[in-house]
Design a protein around this motif. Sequence first.
Motif, PDB file in Angstrom:
ATOM      1  N   GLN A  41       0.836  -1.195   0.000  1.00  0.00           N
ATOM      2  CA  GLN A  41       0.000   0.000   0.000  1.00  0.00           C
ATOM      3  C   GLN A  41       0.878   1.256   0.000  1.00  0.00           C
ATOM      4  N   VAL A  42       0.533   2.218  -0.863  1.00  0.00           N
ATOM      5  CA  VAL A  42       1.325   3.451  -0.953  1.00  0.00           C
ATOM      6  C   VAL A  42       0.449   4.650  -0.588  1.00  0.00           C
ATOM      7  N   PHE A  43       0.988   5.501   0.263  1.00  0.00           N
ATOM      8  CA  PHE A  43       0.303   6.734   0.635  1.00  0.00           C
ATOM      9  C   PHE A  43       1.157   7.922   0.247  1.00  0.00           C
ATOM     10  N   LYS A  44       0.496   9.049   0.018  1.00  0.00           N
ATOM     11  CA  LYS A  44       1.232  10.274  -0.267  1.00  0.00           C
ATOM     12  C   LYS A  44       0.605  11.359   0.590  1.00  0.00           C
ATOM     13  N   ALA A  45       1.422  12.103   1.281  1.00  0.00           N
ATOM     14  CA  ALA A  45       0.889  13.136   2.165  1.00  0.00           C
ATOM     15  C   ALA A  45       1.242  14.511   1.647  1.00  0.00           C
ATOM     16  N   LYS A  46       0.324  15.440   1.831  1.00  0.00           N
ATOM     17  CA  LYS A  46       0.567  16.835   1.454  1.00  0.00           C
ATOM     18  C   LYS A  46       0.223  17.673   2.672  1.00  0.00           C
ATOM     19  N   THR A  47       1.151  18.520   3.071  1.00  0.00           N
ATOM     20  CA  THR A  47       0.938  19.325   4.266  1.00  0.00           C
ATOM     21  C   THR A  47       0.717  20.783   3.890  1.00  0.00           C
ATOM     22  N   TYR A  48      -0.320  21.367   4.425  1.00  0.00           N
ATOM     23  CA  TYR A  48      -0.621  22.778   4.182  1.00  0.00           C
ATOM     24  C   TYR A  48      -0.326  23.583   5.441  1.00  0.00           C
ATOM     25  N   SER A  49       0.534  24.572   5.280  1.00  0.00           N
ATOM     26  CA  SER A  49       0.850  25.463   6.402  1.00  0.00           C
ATOM     27  C   SER A  49      -0.125  26.635   6.376  1.00  0.00           C
ATOM     28  N   ASN A  50       0.149  27.619   7.175  1.00  0.00           N
ATOM     29  CA  ASN A  50      -0.684  28.826   7.202  1.00  0.00           C
ATOM     30  C   ASN A  50      -2.134  28.525   7.532  1.00  0.00           C
ATOM     31  N   VAL A  51      -2.347  27.579   8.432  1.00  0.00           N
ATOM     32  CA  VAL A  51      -3.695  27.298   8.907  1.00  0.00           C
ATOM     33  C   VAL A  51      -3.943  28.164  10.142  1.00  0.00           C
ATOM     34  N   LYS A  52      -5.100  28.805  10.174  1.00  0.00           N
ATOM     35  CA  LYS A  52      -5.425  29.656  11.317  1.00  0.00           C
ATOM     36  C   LYS A  52      -5.494  28.831  12.593  1.00  0.00           C
ATOM     37  N   PRO A  53      -4.874  29.288  13.662  1.00  0.00           N
ATOM     38  CA  PRO A  53      -4.967  28.551  14.921  1.00  0.00           C
ATOM     39  C   PRO A  53      -6.417  28.425  15.387  1.00  0.00           C
ATOM     40  N   ALA A  54      -7.278  29.338  14.967  1.00  0.00           N
ATOM     41  CA  ALA A  54      -8.669  29.313  15.425  1.00  0.00           C
ATOM     42  C   ALA A  54      -9.550  28.389  14.595  1.00  0.00           C
ATOM     43  N   ALA A  55      -9.007  27.792  13.523  1.00  0.00           N
ATOM     44  CA  ALA A  55      -9.839  26.953  12.643  1.00  0.00           C
ATOM     45  C   ALA A  55     -10.366  25.740  13.399  1.00  0.00           C
ATOM     46  N   ASP A  56     -11.697  25.531  13.348  1.00  0.00           N
ATOM     47  CA  ASP A  56     -12.270  24.390  14.071  1.00  0.00           C
ATOM     48  C   ASP A  56     -12.338  23.155  13.153  1.00  0.00           C
ATOM     49  N   PRO A  57     -12.594  21.970  13.728  1.00  0.00           N
ATOM     50  CA  PRO A  57     -12.594  20.740  12.921  1.00  0.00           C
ATOM     51  C   PRO A  57     -13.564  20.784  11.738  1.00  0.00           C
ATOM     52  N   ASP A  58     -14.716  21.448  11.890  1.00  0.00           N
ATOM     53  CA  ASP A  58     -15.664  21.533  10.770  1.00  0.00           C
ATOM     54  C   ASP A  58     -15.051  22.279   9.592  1.00  0.00           C
ATOM     55  N   GLN A  59     -14.381  23.392   9.896  1.00  0.00           N
ATOM     56  CA  GLN A  59     -13.746  24.182   8.839  1.00  0.00           C
ATOM     57  C   GLN A  59     -12.635  23.380   8.176  1.00  0.00           C
ATOM     58  N   LEU A  60     -11.845  22.657   8.995  1.00  0.00           N
ATOM     59  CA  LEU A  60     -10.744  21.861   8.452  1.00  0.00           C
ATOM     60  C   LEU A  60     -11.284  20.735   7.577  1.00  0.00           C
ATOM     61  N   MET A  61     -12.384  20.118   8.001  1.00  0.00           N
ATOM     62  CA  MET A  61     -12.966  19.036   7.210  1.00  0.00           C
ATOM     63  C   MET A  61     -13.466  19.575   5.878  1.00  0.00           C
ATOM     64  N   ALA A  62     -14.125  20.740   5.901  1.00  0.00           N
ATOM     65  CA  ALA A  62     -14.623  21.343   4.661  1.00  0.00           C
ATOM     66  C   ALA A  62     -13.456  21.599   3.704  1.00  0.00           C
ATOM     67  N   THR A  63     -12.358  22.112   4.247  1.00  0.00           N
ATOM     68  CA  THR A  63     -11.174  22.397   3.435  1.00  0.00           C
ATOM     69  C   THR A  63     -10.579  21.108   2.874  1.00  0.00           C
ATOM     70  N   ALA A  64     -10.501  20.080   3.705  1.00  0.00           N
ATOM     71  CA  ALA A  64      -9.941  18.801   3.261  1.00  0.00           C
ATOM     72  C   ALA A  64     -10.781  18.208   2.134  1.00  0.00           C
ATOM     73  N   VAL A  65     -12.102  18.320   2.254  1.00  0.00           N
ATOM     74  CA  VAL A  65     -12.993  17.761   1.230  1.00  0.00           C
ATOM     75  C   VAL A  65     -12.818  18.516  -0.094  1.00  0.00           C
ATOM     76  N   ILE A  66     -12.716  19.845  -0.011  1.00  0.00           N
ATOM     77  CA  ILE A  66     -12.554  20.646  -1.234  1.00  0.00           C
ATOM     78  C   ILE A  66     -11.227  20.320  -1.916  1.00  0.00           C
ATOM     79  N   LEU A  67     -10.147  20.323  -1.144  1.00  0.00           N
ATOM     80  CA  LEU A  67      -8.825  20.087  -1.741  1.00  0.00           C
ATOM     81  C   LEU A  67      -8.720  18.677  -2.312  1.00  0.00           C
ATOM     82  N   SER A  68      -9.257  17.694  -1.591  1.00  0.00           N
ATOM     83  CA  SER A  68      -9.140  16.330  -2.086  1.00  0.00           C
ATOM     84  C   SER A  68     -10.067  16.101  -3.273  1.00  0.00           C
TER      85      SER A  68
END
Lengths: 72, 72
Positions: free
Chosen positions: A25-52
């Motif tokens: 099994q092969v995985f590839k990870a991409k890390t995004y910096s510049n995330v607001k410290p105040a970002a809540d899990p809902d916002q992060l999930m929305a962002t993850a869904v859009i980017l993926s």
Amino acid sequence: MAQAVLTDRQLRLVYDLGLNMEGKQVFKAKTYSNVKPAADPDQLMATAVILSGLQKYPLFAAERLDTNEIQN
Amino acid sequence: MAKTLEMQFVNEQGKTVTITVDAPKDSLTKDEIAAAMDGLMTANVFISGGGNLTSKKGARTVDRTVTEMDIK
């Protein structure tokens, strides 16, 4: 008493690239910096869904990387 | 050939901020990318050195081809 203070937050998306020629099994990870410290899990999930959604490979996991500083 | 999608935003200081996605789907349309960029601004997760993302500037895909040369 010592305290942990959040100093940095990143979003890490892990993509599932399927199996390689050796059947591993092969995985590839991409890390995004510049995330607001105040970002809540809902916002992060929305962002993850859009980017993926723009990506060829299925999203395997979305991770939040927090850096905390320990201070007195 | 490695392909990357670059989404460019403008921040509060008028500077360009780029968010990239590796291995984008080949079938992506302009409208889908624009919708994703709007979604990222709505999710409000990313910040830049020059403040929040305020508007879309553009998007492009970048192809990188690596050719090995045999030099003795």
